[in-house]
Design a protein around this motif. Structure first.
Motif, PDB file in Angstrom:
ATOM      1  N   ASN A   1       0.831  -1.214   0.000  1.00 55.09           N
ATOM      2  CA  ASN A   1       0.000   0.000   0.000  1.00 55.09           C
ATOM      3  C   ASN A   1       0.860   1.255   0.000  1.00 55.09           C
ATOM      4  O   ASN A   1       0.512   2.251  -0.651  1.00 55.09           O
ATOM      5  N   ASP A   2       1.981   1.227   0.709  1.00 56.80           N
ATOM      6  CA  ASP A   2       2.901   2.364   0.694  1.00 56.80           C
ATOM      7  C   ASP A   2       3.475   2.596  -0.705  1.00 56.80           C
ATOM      8  O   ASP A   2       3.550   3.731  -1.181  1.00 56.80           O
TER       9      ASP A   2
ATOM     10  N   THR B   1      -1.875  -3.327  -7.592  1.00 59.11           N
ATOM     11  CA  THR B   1      -3.274  -3.520  -7.217  1.00 59.11           C
ATOM     12  C   THR B   1      -3.628  -5.002  -7.262  1.00 59.11           C
ATOM     13  O   THR B   1      -4.305  -5.514  -6.361  1.00 59.11           O
TER      14      THR B   1
ATOM     15  N   ARG C   1       1.277   6.436  -7.109  1.00 60.11           N
ATOM     16  CA  ARG C   1       0.176   7.329  -7.485  1.00 60.11           C
ATOM     17  C   ARG C   1       0.604   8.791  -7.428  1.00 60.11           C
ATOM     18  O   ARG C   1       0.214   9.596  -8.290  1.00 60.11           O
ATOM     19  N   ARG C   2       1.388   9.138  -6.405  1.00 55.17           N
ATOM     20  CA  ARG C   2       1.889  10.509  -6.325  1.00 55.17           C
ATOM     21  C   ARG C   2       2.830  10.819  -7.497  1.00 55.17           C
ATOM     22  O   ARG C   2       2.775  11.901  -8.081  1.00 55.17           O
TER      23      ARG C   2
ATOM     24  N   ASP D   1       0.798   4.066  -2.977  1.00 53.16           N
ATOM     25  CA  ASP D   1       0.616   5.492  -2.711  1.00 53.16           C
ATOM     26  C   ASP D   1       1.739   6.310  -3.350  1.00 53.16           C
ATOM     27  O   ASP D   1       1.500   7.348  -3.966  1.00 53.16           O
ATOM     28  N   LYS D   2       2.963   5.803  -3.232  1.00 54.43           N
ATOM     29  CA  LYS D   2       4.131   6.477  -3.807  1.00 54.43           C
ATOM     30  C   LYS D   2       4.007   6.556  -5.334  1.00 54.43           C
ATOM     31  O   LYS D   2       4.236   7.616  -5.937  1.00 54.43           O
TER      32      LYS D   2
END
Length: 118
Positions: free
Chosen positions: A11-12, A44, A18-19, A15-16
């Motif tokens: 998940n980390d 995913t 996606r940014r 998130d990275k």
């Protein structure tokens, strides 16, 4: 590494990525955008796999606990002195309704499962 830690790391990373994808879209860098979209898709899929694995483990543990021949709700006094209770009853498994196992089993009160009556 256990599944919970692996899921947190995935998940980390997601998130990275996606940014970084947002930043690449602002720049208009098509090659990088395509790369991060592929990375996000694979992460995913891996996250879904790990969550499925967690669910299977939880179901197995719930079935093992349910298979114990005796169960009953614990009184407040028994809950207050859990150490004494567990020491006196060999093989006692206590399931709280707010834990993942308790939610999966659908219990509403703190319940003790044991191989013999207590």
């Amino acid at each position: 590494m256990n599944l919970k830690q692996e899921l947190q790391q995935l998940n980390d990373k997601l998130d990275k990525f996606r940014r970084k994808l947002d930043a690449a879209e602002k720049r208009g860098d098509q090659g990088v955008i395509l790369q991060f979209k592929q990375e996000i898709a694979t992460l995913t899929k891996r996250i879904a796999n790990v969550k499925g694995q967690q669910t299977r483990q939880l179901n197995k543990k719930g079935a093992d606990v349910r298979s114990l021949p005796f169960n009953r709700a614990l009184t407040k006094a028994e809950q207050a002195d859990m150490g004494k209770l567990k020491a006196s009853i060999k093989g006692l498994v206590v399931v709280h309704p707010m834990t993942a196992l308790g939610r999966e089993m659908g219990i509403t009160k703190v319940t003790g499962f044991a191989p013999k009556s207590f």
